[in-house]
Scaffold this active site. Structure first.
Site, PDB file in Angstrom:
ATOM      1  N   LYS A 163       1.037   4.076  -2.906  1.00  0.00           N
ATOM      2  CA  LYS A 163       0.596   5.435  -2.616  1.00  0.00           C
ATOM      3  C   LYS A 163       1.704   6.458  -2.834  1.00  0.00           C
ATOM      4  O   LYS A 163       1.433   7.599  -3.234  1.00  0.00           O
ATOM      5  CB  LYS A 163       0.073   5.512  -1.181  1.00  0.00           C
ATOM      6  CG  LYS A 163      -1.285   4.841  -0.991  1.00  0.00           C
ATOM      7  CD  LYS A 163      -2.321   5.405  -1.948  1.00  0.00           C
ATOM      8  CE  LYS A 163      -3.733   4.996  -1.613  1.00  0.00           C
ATOM      9  NZ  LYS A 163      -4.730   5.516  -2.577  1.00  0.00           N
TER      10      LYS A 163
ATOM     11  N   TYR B 265       0.827  -1.208   0.000  1.00  0.00           N
ATOM     12  CA  TYR B 265       0.000   0.000   0.000  1.00  0.00           C
ATOM     13  C   TYR B 265       0.865   1.264   0.000  1.00  0.00           C
ATOM     14  O   TYR B 265       0.620   2.207  -0.757  1.00  0.00           O
ATOM     15  CB  TYR B 265      -0.907  -0.038   1.224  1.00  0.00           C
ATOM     16  CG  TYR B 265      -1.874   1.097   1.361  1.00  0.00           C
ATOM     17  CD1 TYR B 265      -2.976   1.216   0.523  1.00  0.00           C
ATOM     18  CD2 TYR B 265      -1.709   2.049   2.371  1.00  0.00           C
ATOM     19  CE1 TYR B 265      -3.883   2.262   0.668  1.00  0.00           C
ATOM     20  CE2 TYR B 265      -2.611   3.098   2.521  1.00  0.00           C
ATOM     21  CZ  TYR B 265      -3.697   3.193   1.673  1.00  0.00           C
ATOM     22  OH  TYR B 265      -4.587   4.230   1.825  1.00  0.00           O
TER      23      TYR B 265
END
Length: 303
Positions: A168, A164
């Site tokens: 991101k 993640y």
């Protein structure tokens, strides 16, 4: 007249959470919205058209115009068809807001290849596919705006989110590159790192008093607090704003720094591993960053 009156905006992940609130506010401000949401579970499994349909119903009930697009953004061809569908339906495309995401949290040393790939496909690849599909139309009309959703997991760091966090932070690089490449076509691109209670963070453990306190703090940061900044960034009022990274935390808005050199050390005869250890390390050590997590950087209660 709303702030985005008449604009056509595609919002991914718009069936729930932050994306839902953005779509609803866009509708109130006069935009025509493509409500994209595959309706998958938090980890990306399954599909359900109900969330997107419900948001469309709310927008239309309030007098707005929208339609549901339940297909996945994680494929090149499908993303192109989603953008083309918006143009076919409404005659143009003015903005893409990339919110959609999933989680497959795992400590790095236990993370599997499917867990890594699934998160990358939705967050980073999906943001690229949707943005690239819209770029052709933006160039033709000499206008457009992107809003991409990043996270402090990538900008600062959290535990157990290597996939993640990498996706991101990659989105920040994507947004900045788009801002530079598309500037000549009057196209803007910005990123938002939101802090809001949604199912994306609803899986945070509550096994200890500190964790329970953190979750209660997060619950006060509702998703509707994020929507105004996203709507502003696709409006004409933000025509001078591009290549920036913003944060929203309840009623606080932040402008994040971006990596730039903070120290320099020169050695005219060049460097060896030994002189680096002897001279560079002690000179730079006091400016090294600690292994902070988001809570270390934002220790105060949201206001």
């Amino acid at each position: 007249m709303g702030m985005v009156d008449g604009k056509v905006v595609v919002v991914t992940g718009a069936g729930r959470g932050i994306g839902r609130e953005i779509a609803l506010l866009l509708g109130k401000e006069g935009a025509k919205i493509v409500v994209n949401d595959v309706g998958a579970s938090l980890d990306g499994q399954g599909s359900d058209a109900t969330p997107a349909d419900e948001v469309v119903g709310l927008i239309k009930h309030a007098g707005g115009d929208a339609y549901a697009e339940p297909r996945s953004i994680a494929e090149w061809q499908t993303a192109g068809e989603i953008i083309k569908g918006a143009v076919d339906k409404f005659g143009r495309i003015d903005a893409v807001i990339n919110v959609a995401g999933i989680l497959r949290d795992r400590m790095f040393h236990n993370m599997s290849e499917p867990e890594w790939r699934a998160v990358m496909d939705v967050h980073l690849n999906g943001s690229f596919y949707m943005s690239r599909a819209a770029a052709t139309y933006f160039r033709q009309q000499n206008s457009g705006a992107y809003v991409h959703f990043s996270s402090t997991s990538g900008l600062i760091g959290n535990i157990g989110q290597a996939n993640y966090a990498a996706a991101k932070l990659g989105i920040v690089g994507l947004s900045n590159s788009i801002a530079r490449d598309m500037k000549r076509f009057n196209v803007r691109s910005n990123a938002i790192a939101p802090s809001a209670w949604s199912r994306m963070i609803g899986s945070i453990p509550t096994d200890t008093p500190d964790q329970q306190k953190r979750v209660e703090r997060l619950k006060s940061m509702t998703a509707d607090k994020i929507a105004p900044l996203a709507v502003f960034l696709v409006s004409d009022a933000a025509s001078e704003v591009t290549g920036q990274i913003f944060g929203v935390r309840k009623n606080e808005i932040f402008l994040f720094s971006q990596p730039r050199p903070i120290r320099s050390l020169h050695r005219s005869e060049g460097w060896t591993p030994q002189t680096i250890a002897e001279h560079m390390l002690p000179a730079f050590r006091k400016d090294f960053y600690d292994l902070d997590v988001t809570m270390d950087v934002f220790p105060w209660d949201p206001v």
